[in-house]
Scaffold this active site. Sequence first.
Site, PDB file in Angstrom:
ATOM      1  CG  HIS A   1     -22.227   5.981 -73.455  1.00 18.25           C
ATOM      2  ND1 HIS A   1     -23.222   5.026 -73.454  1.00 18.25           N
ATOM      3  CD2 HIS A   1     -21.149   5.412 -72.866  1.00 18.25           C
ATOM      4  CE1 HIS A   1     -22.772   3.916 -72.874  1.00 18.25           C
ATOM      5  NE2 HIS A   1     -21.521   4.120 -72.517  1.00 18.25           N
TER       6      HIS A   1
ATOM      7  NE  ARG B   1     -16.836   6.024 -73.504  1.00 14.26           N
ATOM      8  CZ  ARG B   1     -17.318   6.049 -72.258  1.00 14.26           C
ATOM      9  NH1 ARG B   1     -16.794   5.247 -71.330  1.00 14.26           N
ATOM     10  NH2 ARG B   1     -18.280   6.885 -71.932  1.00 14.26           N
TER      11      ARG B   1
ATOM     12  CG  ASP C   1      -7.817   5.677 -92.035  1.00 17.35           C
ATOM     13  OD1 ASP C   1      -6.729   5.266 -91.575  1.00 17.35           O
ATOM     14  OD2 ASP C   1      -8.371   5.144 -93.009  1.00 17.35           O
TER      15      ASP C   1
ATOM     16  CD  GLN D   1     -14.275   2.235 -71.684  1.00 18.42           C
ATOM     17  OE1 GLN D   1     -14.376   3.206 -72.416  1.00 18.42           O
ATOM     18  NE2 GLN D   1     -15.262   1.836 -70.905  1.00 18.42           N
TER      19      GLN D   1
ATOM     20  CD  GLU E   1     -16.911  -0.922 -70.305  1.00 15.92           C
ATOM     21  OE1 GLU E   1     -17.458   0.020 -69.712  1.00 15.92           O
ATOM     22  OE2 GLU E   1     -16.702  -0.924 -71.528  1.00 15.92           O
TER      23      GLU E   1
ATOM     24  CG  ASP F   1     -21.099  -0.384 -68.624  1.00 13.55           C
ATOM     25  OD1 ASP F   1     -22.223  -0.030 -68.236  1.00 13.55           O
ATOM     26  OD2 ASP F   1     -20.681  -0.167 -69.770  1.00 13.55           O
TER      27      ASP F   1
END
Length: 246
Positions: free
Chosen positions: A44, A69, A83, A145, A147, A173
């Site tokens: 986000h 995230r 990585d 998550q 949601e 969500d």
Amino acid sequence: MTTSRGGDGQSSVEVGTFIKTPSAHIVEILAVAGLDFAVLDAEHAPFDFGTLDAMLIAGKAAGLPLFVRVPDFQPSTLLRSLDLGAAGVLVPHVDTPEDARNVVARCRYKAGVRGYSGGSRSSGYGEKGMLAAVADAESVQIMCQIESIEAVDNTRAIAATQGVDGIFVGRADLALSMGLADSQHPDVLKATERAIAAGVSQGKRIGVVASSLEERKRYSDLGATWFLHGSDQSLLKQAARALVRA
């Protein structure tokens, strides 16, 4: 990063926050503040891989474990985040056990499909050697998550998936998936508690956003140990508003 245990045998609480501002200084400041971890919000907030790279360097230098995230769980997204040296990934919209198995496979070399590079930060720029780098990848933390209502119904199976370290309930969500626009709606809270109970039954780390110390205590009593308190943005805003009110 692993959850520590207290003298009573219970998992100790870990406290972190989301980072939404693309600045390495934020990482340094939060490390000085003594947080247990932080999550770079590439879902986000405006993070590209170049910015994530700089943020993860800062986290390593400051000794602050950083999760990413990710915006999705495509193989290339997970590969590049790991990585770069992320301590783990927080993966949105894991709705089914199949989703969870795909996430794990894309994060692991052993019994997985993660591509190997000896020149990455995670492999010590070639100094670790392939055997050690592959072994170290097994300790990368995978948080799924929960949601959606579908995910809540599948939480037990998602948490039971080998390689999943924990679940994180995303109430915003989750509320939207229930046709609601209130993450504190009683139905959302009941679904959250159901997901937490399912995760606890599998002995996995349980994460939630805590909007207050009281809420953290409530979810801690239910078995949650991994708490995100707002973000760098909300913490700054709260401090500024306190000055204005004063």
